[in-house]
Motif scaffolding. Structure first.
Motif, PDB file in Angstrom:
ATOM      1  N   ASN A   1     -10.596  18.516 -10.216  1.00  0.00           N
ATOM      2  CA  ASN A   1      -9.597  18.676  -9.159  1.00  0.00           C
ATOM      3  C   ASN A   1      -8.908  17.363  -8.826  1.00  0.00           C
ATOM      4  N   ALA A   2      -8.658  16.548  -9.854  1.00  0.00           N
ATOM      5  CA  ALA A   2      -8.051  15.231  -9.618  1.00  0.00           C
ATOM      6  C   ALA A   2      -6.613  15.376  -9.117  1.00  0.00           C
ATOM      7  N   TYR A   3      -6.282  14.545  -8.145  1.00  0.00           N
ATOM      8  CA  TYR A   3      -4.915  14.508  -7.611  1.00  0.00           C
ATOM      9  C   TYR A   3      -4.475  13.061  -7.501  1.00  0.00           C
ATOM     10  N   LYS A   4      -3.243  12.796  -7.896  1.00  0.00           N
ATOM     11  CA  LYS A   4      -2.695  11.443  -7.692  1.00  0.00           C
ATOM     12  C   LYS A   4      -1.229  11.538  -7.327  1.00  0.00           C
ATOM     13  N   ARG A   5      -0.733  10.527  -6.677  1.00  0.00           N
ATOM     14  CA  ARG A   5       0.707  10.429  -6.455  1.00  0.00           C
ATOM     15  C   ARG A   5       1.357  10.015  -7.770  1.00  0.00           C
ATOM     16  N   THR A   6       2.602  10.437  -7.973  1.00  0.00           N
ATOM     17  CA  THR A   6       3.250  10.096  -9.249  1.00  0.00           C
ATOM     18  C   THR A   6       4.258   8.957  -9.080  1.00  0.00           C
ATOM     19  N   ASP A   7       4.346   8.420  -7.844  1.00  0.00           N
ATOM     20  CA  ASP A   7       5.419   7.436  -7.608  1.00  0.00           C
ATOM     21  C   ASP A   7       4.901   6.110  -7.038  1.00  0.00           C
ATOM     22  N   ILE A   8       3.662   5.760  -7.382  1.00  0.00           N
ATOM     23  CA  ILE A   8       3.163   4.458  -6.908  1.00  0.00           C
ATOM     24  C   ILE A   8       4.024   3.354  -7.540  1.00  0.00           C
ATOM     25  N   GLY A   9       4.537   2.492  -6.695  1.00  0.00           N
ATOM     26  CA  GLY A   9       5.355   1.382  -7.193  1.00  0.00           C
ATOM     27  C   GLY A   9       6.832   1.694  -7.324  1.00  0.00           C
ATOM     28  N   ALA A  10       7.224   2.966  -7.097  1.00  0.00           N
ATOM     29  CA  ALA A  10       8.643   3.324  -7.285  1.00  0.00           C
ATOM     30  C   ALA A  10       9.536   2.599  -6.274  1.00  0.00           C
TER      31      ALA A  10
ATOM     32  N   ASP B   1       0.856  -1.190   0.000  1.00  0.00           N
ATOM     33  CA  ASP B   1       0.000   0.000   0.000  1.00  0.00           C
ATOM     34  C   ASP B   1       0.893   1.242   0.000  1.00  0.00           C
ATOM     35  N   HIS B   2       0.355   2.372  -0.363  1.00  0.00           N
ATOM     36  CA  HIS B   2       1.058   3.657  -0.279  1.00  0.00           C
ATOM     37  C   HIS B   2       0.122   4.586   0.481  1.00  0.00           C
ATOM     38  N   LYS B   3       0.321   4.654   1.805  1.00  0.00           N
ATOM     39  CA  LYS B   3      -0.686   5.296   2.666  1.00  0.00           C
ATOM     40  C   LYS B   3      -0.580   6.812   2.711  1.00  0.00           C
ATOM     41  N   ARG B   4       0.635   7.352   2.521  1.00  0.00           N
ATOM     42  CA  ARG B   4       0.796   8.801   2.679  1.00  0.00           C
ATOM     43  C   ARG B   4       0.284   9.530   1.446  1.00  0.00           C
ATOM     44  N   ALA B   5      -0.166  10.773   1.668  1.00  0.00           N
ATOM     45  CA  ALA B   5      -0.803  11.530   0.577  1.00  0.00           C
ATOM     46  C   ALA B   5       0.186  11.968  -0.498  1.00  0.00           C
ATOM     47  N   GLY B   6       1.444  12.212  -0.106  1.00  0.00           N
ATOM     48  CA  GLY B   6       2.364  12.839  -1.055  1.00  0.00           C
ATOM     49  C   GLY B   6       3.436  11.908  -1.592  1.00  0.00           C
TER      50      GLY B   6
ATOM     51  N   LEU C   1     -20.385  12.090 -11.177  1.00  0.00           N
ATOM     52  CA  LEU C   1     -19.758  13.234 -10.500  1.00  0.00           C
ATOM     53  C   LEU C   1     -18.938  12.752  -9.308  1.00  0.00           C
ATOM     54  N   SER C   2     -17.807  13.423  -9.068  1.00  0.00           N
ATOM     55  CA  SER C   2     -16.983  13.037  -7.916  1.00  0.00           C
ATOM     56  C   SER C   2     -17.773  13.297  -6.635  1.00  0.00           C
ATOM     57  N   ALA C   3     -17.606  12.410  -5.651  1.00  0.00           N
ATOM     58  CA  ALA C   3     -18.413  12.536  -4.434  1.00  0.00           C
ATOM     59  C   ALA C   3     -17.651  12.060  -3.201  1.00  0.00           C
ATOM     60  N   GLY C   4     -16.327  12.030  -3.283  1.00  0.00           N
ATOM     61  CA  GLY C   4     -15.585  11.557  -2.115  1.00  0.00           C
ATOM     62  C   GLY C   4     -14.130  11.968  -2.196  1.00  0.00           C
ATOM     63  N   GLY C   5     -13.363  11.581  -1.174  1.00  0.00           N
ATOM     64  CA  GLY C   5     -11.941  11.884  -1.139  1.00  0.00           C
ATOM     65  C   GLY C   5     -11.196  11.055  -2.166  1.00  0.00           C
ATOM     66  N   ARG C   6     -11.308   9.748  -2.016  1.00  0.00           N
ATOM     67  CA  ARG C   6     -10.728   8.881  -3.048  1.00  0.00           C
ATOM     68  C   ARG C   6     -11.829   8.639  -4.070  1.00  0.00           C
ATOM     69  N   VAL C   7     -11.600   9.021  -5.297  1.00  0.00           N
ATOM     70  CA  VAL C   7     -12.664   8.989  -6.304  1.00  0.00           C
ATOM     71  C   VAL C   7     -12.650   7.672  -7.084  1.00  0.00           C
ATOM     72  N   LEU C   8     -11.473   7.236  -7.506  1.00  0.00           N
ATOM     73  CA  LEU C   8     -11.410   5.959  -8.234  1.00  0.00           C
ATOM     74  C   LEU C   8      -9.981   5.461  -8.290  1.00  0.00           C
ATOM     75  N   GLY C   9      -9.849   4.226  -8.720  1.00  0.00           N
ATOM     76  CA  GLY C   9      -8.528   3.624  -8.900  1.00  0.00           C
ATOM     77  C   GLY C   9      -8.366   3.181 -10.342  1.00  0.00           C
TER      78      GLY C   9
ATOM     79  N   LYS D   1      -8.415  16.787  -4.903  1.00  0.00           N
ATOM     80  CA  LYS D   1      -7.307  17.590  -4.379  1.00  0.00           C
ATOM     81  C   LYS D   1      -7.653  18.108  -2.978  1.00  0.00           C
ATOM     82  N   GLY D   2      -6.733  17.935  -2.050  1.00  0.00           N
ATOM     83  CA  GLY D   2      -6.983  18.368  -0.678  1.00  0.00           C
ATOM     84  C   GLY D   2      -7.124  17.180   0.271  1.00  0.00           C
ATOM     85  N   TYR D   3      -7.653  16.039  -0.248  1.00  0.00           N
ATOM     86  CA  TYR D   3      -7.802  14.823   0.552  1.00  0.00           C
ATOM     87  C   TYR D   3      -6.469  14.468   1.186  1.00  0.00           C
ATOM     88  N   PRO D   4      -6.355  14.053   2.434  1.00  0.00           N
ATOM     89  CA  PRO D   4      -7.429  13.656   3.346  1.00  0.00           C
ATOM     90  C   PRO D   4      -8.019  14.807   4.160  1.00  0.00           C
ATOM     91  N   LYS D   5      -7.602  16.061   3.868  1.00  0.00           N
ATOM     92  CA  LYS D   5      -8.262  17.195   4.532  1.00  0.00           C
ATOM     93  C   LYS D   5      -9.454  17.621   3.671  1.00  0.00           C
TER      94      LYS D   5
END
Ligand code: AMP
Ligand code: GLY
Length: 423
Positions: A406-415, A212-217, A372-380, A336-340
């Protein structure tokens, strides 16, 4: 066969799509589901914690089988209640779901049965905990006993931080009653591995491992989230480690629960830390992980429904569970902004997923035919491939085709996993 699935996230979407590969599945009902799941199941607005509402629905629609996926209904005894009215379920009974519902319970079980885990002490009094923490080495870990939306474990670097954590949990009750008791725990170091397993109470069959990659950044910085992405298999989980985990952790846990008169039937999730002294348990979850499930199930070659029924009926065997040799990656697109705080209500444009691609929707609703987006994590965005490298680039390529304002994703999943493979 008609199946009822309780829950409404990306994990449930993955479970439903995988179940539907079995041709005997006619209808899938999902409570509450979400706007994306609605393409694959009939969703009804009954919350996963509304046990009365779930029972009323089950009486009316008489499903042949139910899959209870999230932690809170399991800990509340949803499986016990559904089975009382004649609906067979996949998922542990209340007396076994306590393995996740109370960290004090699970720690005591591990200590009693010699299952390797972090050293830990339980406190019911804030002043006693604080006095104990004065002489504790740092970092230390302060954990709330009960469920806390995955936010109940705090790594503290000083006595001041530790005092604040204890006061927040025990005095201010930021996690409600979950903080009535806390644990103060030794800080473990090493790579983390998630291993989900199927068990019928006696036999335990691990699924492919994941990370898993738990941290937001990027670079594992920022706040803890529900999980920003996953890869499978986890390169740190070698065959040798797997063998040790089976002998020292998986089988002893399942046997311990049986001995305690709490046989665990369902998905038992082992959160492990591979320390210098060997693998140790960080936590148990009584359910499929999210977003681990989104990478594990696409690699499952066997029929999921057959396995879930066998877990329920006590007939699980190792040869029922086969995984493909490849790899998978899930990149979570969040608001964008999740988990805040974050804004929702943005239209999502989804491409058709290709052959080795999947889009599992977590936080979205359908309105006037629009998603329409309706949550913090929108999709995978998920891709499978022969190698981890290809799976990662496949998941990122898919994620590029999906857009919302306002989509946000980490750019290093699996790095980190790739670096481990290249070591
Ligand atoms: P938990 O809520 O117990 O799953 O913990 C959440 C996260 O906190 C874990 O995934 C670990 O990264 C970290 N963690 C929990 N317990 C420990 C520990 N004893 N030592 C180091 N890290 C920990
Ligand atoms: N991804 C961590 C969990 O499901 O608890």
């Amino acid at each position: 066969m008609n199946i009822l699935v309780i829950g409404g996230g990306g994990r449930e979407h993955a479970v439903i799509k995988t179940l539907k590969k079995n041709k005997s599945v006619e209808k899938v009902f999902c409570l509450p589901g979400n706007g994306g799941i609605a393409r694959d199941a009939e969703c009804f607005p009954v919350k996963a914690t509304d046990i009365g509402g779930i029972l009323a629905f089950a009486k009316e629609h008489a499903p042949d089988f139910a899959v209870v996926t999230p932690d809170d209904p399991l800990v509340l005894g949803c499986v016990d209640e559904l089975e009382k009215i004649g609906v067979p379920c996949f998922g542990p009974h209340k007396n076994a779901a306590i393995l996740e519902g109370s960290k004090v319970f699970s720690k005591a079980l591990m200590q009693k049965y010699g299952i390797p885990t972090a050293k830990s002490r339980v406190f019911e009094d804030a002043a006693e905990a604080i006095s104990y923490l004065k002489a504790h080495p740092y970092p230390a870990v302060v954990k709330a006993d009960g469920l806390a939306l995955g936010k109940g474990a705090l790594i503290v670097n000083s006595f001041e931080e530790a005092t604040k954590a204890v006061e927040d949990m025990m005095v201010k009750r930021v996690f409600g009653e979950s903080g009535a008791r806390i644990l103060v725990e030794e800080f473990l170091e090493g790579p983390e591995v998630s291993v989900l397993s199927f068990t019928d109470g006696k036999t335990v069959v691990p699924m492919v491992s994941s990370m898993d990659h738990k941290r937001a950044g990027d670079g594992d910085t920022g706040l803890n989230t529900g999980g920003m992405g996953t890869i499978a298999p986890n390169p740190y989980y070698t065959e040798e480690v797997a063998k040790r985990c089976m002998e020292e952790i998986f089988l002893p846990t399942v046997r311990a629960m049986q001995k305690e008169g709490r046989p665990f039937r369902g998905c038992l999730y082992f959160g492990l830390m591979l320390t210098k002294e060997g693998p140790k348990v960080i936590e148990y979850n009584c359910r499929f992980g999210d977003p681990e499930t989104q990478v594990v199930l696409p690699l499952l070659e066997s029929d999921l429904l057959t396995i879930l029924l066998a877990c329920r009926n006590g007939t699980l065997s190792e040869d029922m569970v086969k995984f493909s040799g490849g790899a998978a990656c899930c990149v979570v697109l969040a608001s964008k902004g999740y988990p805040k705080a974050y804004e929702t209500g943005f239209e999502i444009s989804l491409p058709e997923a290709g052959e080795r691609e999947e889009i599992f929707v977590a936080g979205a609703k359908l309105e006037g035919g629009k998603l329409l987006s309706a949550g913090g994590r929108v999709l995978g965005a998920v891709a499978t491939a022969e190698t981890l490298k290809e799976a990662i680039s496949g998941a990122y390529a898919l994620s590029e085709k999906i857009s919302f304002a306002n989509a946000y994703k980490r750019t290093d999943i699996g790095a980190r996993a790739m670096a481990a493979l290249e070591e």
